[in-house]
Design an enzyme around this catalytic site. Structure first.
Site, PDB file in Angstrom:
ATOM      1  N   ILE A  43       0.902  -1.065  -0.079  1.00  0.00           N
ATOM      2  CA  ILE A  43       0.012  -0.216  -0.117  1.00  0.00           C
ATOM      3  C   ILE A  43       0.876   1.208   0.032  1.00  0.00           C
ATOM      4  CG2 ILE A  43      -1.628   1.249   1.295  1.00  0.00           C
ATOM      5  CD1 ILE A  43      -2.908  -1.491   2.372  1.00  0.00           C
ATOM      6  N   ASP A  65      10.516   2.579   6.881  1.00  0.00           N
ATOM      7  CA  ASP A  65      10.139   1.360   7.097  1.00  0.00           C
ATOM      8  C   ASP A  65      11.485   0.540   7.845  1.00  0.00           C
ATOM      9  OD1 ASP A  65       8.258  -0.647   4.889  1.00  0.00           O
ATOM     10  OD2 ASP A  65       9.968  -1.722   5.869  1.00  0.00           O
ATOM     11  N   SER A 100      -4.484   1.464   8.859  1.00  0.00           N
ATOM     12  CA  SER A 100      -3.810   0.071   8.839  1.00  0.00           C
ATOM     13  C   SER A 100      -4.475  -0.608   9.773  1.00  0.00           C
ATOM     14  CB  SER A 100      -2.328   0.343   9.261  1.00  0.00           C
ATOM     15  OG  SER A 100      -2.226   0.933  10.395  1.00  0.00           O
ATOM     16  N   ASP A 103      -9.857   4.953   9.515  1.00  0.00           N
ATOM     17  CA  ASP A 103     -10.586   4.071   9.146  1.00  0.00           C
ATOM     18  C   ASP A 103     -10.868   2.621   9.901  1.00  0.00           C
ATOM     19  OD1 ASP A 103     -12.013   2.667   6.831  1.00  0.00           O
ATOM     20  OD2 ASP A 103     -10.373   1.642   6.072  1.00  0.00           O
ATOM     21  N   GLU A 138     -13.814  -3.099  16.664  1.00  0.00           N
ATOM     22  CA  GLU A 138     -14.655  -2.729  15.602  1.00  0.00           C
ATOM     23  C   GLU A 138     -15.882  -3.595  15.935  1.00  0.00           C
ATOM     24  OE1 GLU A 138     -12.619  -2.997  12.118  1.00  0.00           O
ATOM     25  OE2 GLU A 138     -11.223  -1.483  12.689  1.00  0.00           O
ATOM     26  N   HIS A 159     -13.688   1.068   8.299  1.00  0.00           N
ATOM     27  CA  HIS A 159     -12.942   0.070   7.945  1.00  0.00           C
ATOM     28  C   HIS A 159     -13.180  -0.221   6.517  1.00  0.00           C
ATOM     29  CE1 HIS A 159     -10.055  -3.354   9.351  1.00  0.00           C
ATOM     30  NE2 HIS A 159      -9.650  -3.153   8.040  1.00  0.00           N
ATOM     31  N   GLY A 178     -11.383   0.666   3.890  1.00  0.00           N
ATOM     32  CA  GLY A 178     -10.209   0.875   2.755  1.00  0.00           C
ATOM     33  C   GLY A 178     -10.201   0.194   1.750  1.00  0.00           C
TER      34      GLY A 178
HETATM   35  N1  LIG Z   1      -8.173  -0.302   6.144  1.00  0.00           N
HETATM   36  C1  LIG Z   1      -8.212  -1.364   5.373  1.00  0.00           C
HETATM   37  O1  LIG Z   1      -9.282  -1.753   4.676  1.00  0.00           O
HETATM   38  C2  LIG Z   1      -6.913  -1.947   4.960  1.00  0.00           C
HETATM   39  C3  LIG Z   1      -6.890  -2.755   3.531  1.00  0.00           C
HETATM   40  C4  LIG Z   1      -5.634  -3.297   3.408  1.00  0.00           C
HETATM   41  C5  LIG Z   1      -4.540  -3.460   4.380  1.00  0.00           C
HETATM   42  N2  LIG Z   1      -4.753  -2.964   5.506  1.00  0.00           N
HETATM   43  C6  LIG Z   1      -3.760  -2.963   6.591  1.00  0.00           C
HETATM   44  O2  LIG Z   1      -2.599  -2.374   6.093  1.00  0.00           O
HETATM   45  C7  LIG Z   1      -1.532  -3.135   6.303  1.00  0.00           C
HETATM   46  C8  LIG Z   1      -0.339  -2.694   5.550  1.00  0.00           C
HETATM   47  O3  LIG Z   1      -0.700  -3.454   4.302  1.00  0.00           O
HETATM   48  P1  LIG Z   1       0.340  -3.875   3.000  1.00  0.00           P
HETATM   49  O4  LIG Z   1      -0.195  -4.523   2.047  1.00  0.00           O
HETATM   50  O5  LIG Z   1       0.890  -2.490   2.762  1.00  0.00           O
HETATM   51  O6  LIG Z   1       1.459  -4.579   3.905  1.00  0.00           O
HETATM   52  P2  LIG Z   1       2.822  -5.158   3.591  1.00  0.00           P
HETATM   53  O7  LIG Z   1       3.352  -6.230   4.347  1.00  0.00           O
HETATM   54  O8  LIG Z   1       2.900  -5.201   2.016  1.00  0.00           O
HETATM   55  O9  LIG Z   1       3.811  -3.695   3.934  1.00  0.00           O
HETATM   56  C9  LIG Z   1       3.959  -3.312   5.488  1.00  0.00           C
HETATM   57  C10 LIG Z   1       5.331  -2.532   5.512  1.00  0.00           C
HETATM   58  O10 LIG Z   1       5.303  -2.218   6.822  1.00  0.00           O
HETATM   59  C11 LIG Z   1       6.749  -2.448   7.065  1.00  0.00           C
HETATM   60  N3  LIG Z   1       6.792  -2.375   8.846  1.00  0.00           N
HETATM   61  C12 LIG Z   1       6.762  -3.476   9.385  1.00  0.00           C
HETATM   62  N4  LIG Z   1       6.893  -3.249  10.786  1.00  0.00           N
HETATM   63  C13 LIG Z   1       6.921  -1.864  10.662  1.00  0.00           C
HETATM   64  C14 LIG Z   1       7.599  -1.097  11.765  1.00  0.00           C
HETATM   65  N5  LIG Z   1       7.746  -1.373  13.046  1.00  0.00           N
HETATM   66  N6  LIG Z   1       8.027   0.142  11.515  1.00  0.00           N
HETATM   67  C15 LIG Z   1       8.004   0.344  10.070  1.00  0.00           C
HETATM   68  N7  LIG Z   1       7.736  -0.264   9.036  1.00  0.00           N
HETATM   69  C16 LIG Z   1       7.302  -1.464   9.422  1.00  0.00           C
HETATM   70  C17 LIG Z   1       7.120  -3.771   6.497  1.00  0.00           C
HETATM   71  O11 LIG Z   1       8.663  -3.846   6.411  1.00  0.00           O
HETATM   72  C18 LIG Z   1       6.491  -3.858   5.301  1.00  0.00           C
HETATM   73  O12 LIG Z   1       7.147  -2.983   4.252  1.00  0.00           O
HETATM   74  C19 LIG Z   1      -2.021  -4.482   6.493  1.00  0.00           C
HETATM   75  O13 LIG Z   1      -1.346  -5.134   7.193  1.00  0.00           O
HETATM   76  C20 LIG Z   1      -3.364  -4.323   6.968  1.00  0.00           C
HETATM   77  O14 LIG Z   1      -3.448  -4.468   8.498  1.00  0.00           O
HETATM   78  C21 LIG Z   1      -5.934  -2.123   5.780  1.00  0.00           C
HETATM   79  O1  LIG Z   2     -12.101  -6.481   4.269  1.00  0.00           O
HETATM   80  C1  LIG Z   2     -11.737  -6.561   5.400  1.00  0.00           C
HETATM   81  O2  LIG Z   2     -12.601  -6.712   6.327  1.00  0.00           O
HETATM   82  C2  LIG Z   2     -10.320  -6.148   5.941  1.00  0.00           C
HETATM   83  C3  LIG Z   2      -9.801  -4.999   5.128  1.00  0.00           C
HETATM   84  C4  LIG Z   2      -8.428  -4.720   5.288  1.00  0.00           C
HETATM   85  O3  LIG Z   2      -8.066  -4.413   6.560  1.00  0.00           O
HETATM   86  C5  LIG Z   2      -7.545  -5.921   5.028  1.00  0.00           C
HETATM   87  O4  LIG Z   2      -6.739  -6.501   5.956  1.00  0.00           O
HETATM   88  O5  LIG Z   2      -7.270  -6.420   3.849  1.00  0.00           O
END
Ligand SMILES: NC(=O)c1ccc[n+]([C@@H]2O[C@H](COP(=O)([O-])OP(=O)(O)OC[C@H]3O[C@@H](n4cnc5c(N)ncnc54)[C@H](O)[C@@H]3O)[C@@H](O)[C@H]2O)c1
Ligand SMILES: O=C(O)CC[C@@H](O)C(=O)O
Length: 462
Positions: free
Chosen positions: A203, A222, A280, A305, A310, A340, A342
């Site tokens: 993301i 990161d 996140s 979000d 939740e 939530h 996203g």
């Molecule tokens: N709101 C939503 O609907 C939604 C949707 C998708 C994902 N998410 C959340 O977003 C998070 C991130 O998604 P992503 O696909 O980019 O994950 P990803 O695993 O591709 O990227 C996460 C990044 O965070 C880094 N990281 C880990 N610990 C860290 C720290 N302590 N400090 C700094 N960086 C750190 C990792 O090295 C990695 O590069 C998911 O784990 C999920 O919880 C939320």
């Molecule tokens: O769809 C969901 O409930 C979660 C979305 C998002 O937080 C994810 O981890 O992909």
């Protein structure tokens, strides 16, 4: 013994007609391997009558995923919302496959009761809601969709930056209440501002490209050293990012190190008038500290979000009972609160439905763990219809010395066409294709493997 682990001989050939779809459309790096190695005349492997496989899908999993599982002939039960721990314990006892999203907590207490469960599908990115290690120790594979909703989240964040910089939420609320309030004070363009991305993964990196296209400077922090996209720049510490960024946005997973990562000390280090976005996980930001920072004017606006607690489903549940600071939070100006969503777009949910459901079918029917987040990734090419008397042995076992010798003593009397094994921590996964076996041999192999002390789970597919 569960149905899915049952090795009972086929009654007839009828389930050959319900062949699992042998193609795999995941955009993951494995897809080319899979597509290349699956022959047109792949032999469907099923150790069970598929109509006996019970699938429980929670949290409104997309129709695309439901269709793929139903087309297998599995019994699919579908619920729109999540279930509490006690409800899950009741439901999960006779289930072989479960599909969830982010709300359903598959704790060790729940999984302990899931005696028939072979696989969990997280129809989302995050897998923090599942006790991954406990699942692995029981031989239960866990799959997710690593990036099918990344773009949706990145687009949401871009939109939110503009909304916060222009106080759009407040203006819209005022107009809904009949108030005309034309102001420019404290309203900005995002062009020329600095976005600080915490977590430069799927993301974060996608967002980086979009933000740069909007004329923003991009910095990121990161724990890994990650190649910058465009003119983005990695900073050494979180403090460096906090001191420089106008918009701070969190994209880290929920792990011990990220809990409360943005709290009072971090708000103190931010520039006055900066903005915070968290899409996140809810535990990453200390919300009472955010409330203080917004009341003091240190933070000019925020978009949340995700929340520490939740609700399980839709309804008027976002109240102070759920989170004690709820009323204080809702009273703040220039604060966007979303439930939530996203990753909640048609595109993302359809793609996730296909990707995860196909991984579940592939695991249930063929034993492939490619893409599993808690087991070693093991894959053998599909057997073909030219190999009618072959069986595939899957032996999930404790990763201790001497196991392979014992296993090979059992399968070594037969013609092992191919074999692959790998381990991840304390758990190892072995797959072997054996030719010229009849029903009695299959039963014998199964019984002898099951009797080994290293056994976690045995499956024989044929
Ligand atoms: N709101 C939503 O609907 C939604 C949707 C998708 C994902 N998410 C959340 O977003 C998070 C991130 O998604 P992503 O696909 O980019 O994950 P990803 O695993 O591709 O990227 C996460 C990044 O965070 C880094 N990281 C880990 N610990 C860290 C720290 N302590 N400090 C700094 N960086 C750190 C990792 O090295 C990695 O590069 C998911 O784990 C999920 O919880 C939320
Ligand atoms: O769809 C969901 O409930 C979660 C979305 C998002 O937080 C994810 O981890 O992909």
């Amino acid at each position: 013994m569960s149905i899915a682990r049952d090795i009972r001989p086929r009654q007839d050939d009828s389930f050959l007609a319900t062949s699992p779809n042998a193609s795999f459309h995941s955009p993951s790096s494995h897809s080319s391997v899979l597509n290349r190695t699956i022959p047109v005349n792949a032999k469907p492997l099923k150790p069970f009558a598929t109509e006996d496989i019970k699938v429980l899908l929670l949290e409104n999993v997309n129709q695309t995923g439901r269709d793929i599982l139903s087309q297998q002939g599995y019994q699919v039960e579908f619920l729109k919302s999540s279930l509490s721990e006690d409800q899950l314990i009741e439901k999960i006892r006779d289930v072989h496959v479960i599909g969830i999203r982010s709300k359903t907590k598959l704790t060790a207490r729940v999984l302990k009761e899931a005696k028939n469960l072979i696989v969990i599908g997280c129809f989302c990115i995050g897998t923090n809601q599942v006790d991954l290690q406990y699942a692995a120790d029981q031989g239960i594979a866990v799959f997710n969709s690593p990036f099918s909703n990344s773009r949706s989240v990145a687009e949401l964040v871009i939109g939110e930056m503009v909304m916060l910089a222009r106080q759009l939420g407040d203006r819209s609320n005022e107009m809904h209440a009949g108030t005309w309030n034309k102001v420019s004070n404290g309203c900005w363009e995002i062009r020329g501002k600095t976005i600080g991305i915490i977590g430069y993964g799927h993301i974060g990196a996608q967002l980086s490209v979009l933000a740069e296209a909007m004329g923003m400077s991009v910095i990121y922090y990161d724990v890994l050293n990650i190649m910058s996209l465009g003119t983005a720049r990695q900073v050494k510490t979180l403090d460096d990012l906090l001191a420089e960024a106008d918009f701070i946005t969190c994209h880290v997973p929920e792990i011990a190190e990220t809990k409360g990562m943005i709290g009072q000390p971090q708000f103190e280090k931010m520039k006055k008038g900066s903005y915070l976005i968290n899409a996140s996980r809810g535990t990453v930001v200390d919300i009472p500290a955010l409330i203080d920072a917004m009341r003091s004017g240190k933070v000019a606006g925020a978009a949340l979000d995700v929340y520490p607690n939740e609700p399980a489903g839709n309804g008027d549940y976002f109240n102070s009972e759920l989170n004690p600071w709820g009323a204080d939070l809702r009273s703040l100006k220039n604060l966007i609160l979303t439930p939530h969503i996203g990753g909640s777009t048609e595109e993302a949910q359809k793609a996730i439905g296909v990707e995860v459901a196909q991984a579940l079918v592939r695991y249930a029917n063929e034993g492939s763990t490619l893409g599993a987040v808690n087991l070693p990734e093991v894959f053998l090419r599909s057997l073909t219809m030219d190999e009618p008397d072959h069986a595939r042995v899957i032996y999930i076992h404790k990763n201790i010395p001497g196991v392979l010798r014992k296993v090979n003593e059992i399968i070594g009397d037969h013609n092992v066409d191919k074999q692959m094994t790998d381990s991840r921590g304390d758990v190892a996964y072995l797959m072997a294709d054996i030719s010229n076996v009849d029903a009695a041999t299959i039963k014998d192999l199964y019984t002898r493997l099951e009797s080994l002390p290293s056994r976690i789970m045995t499956r024989v597919l044929y």
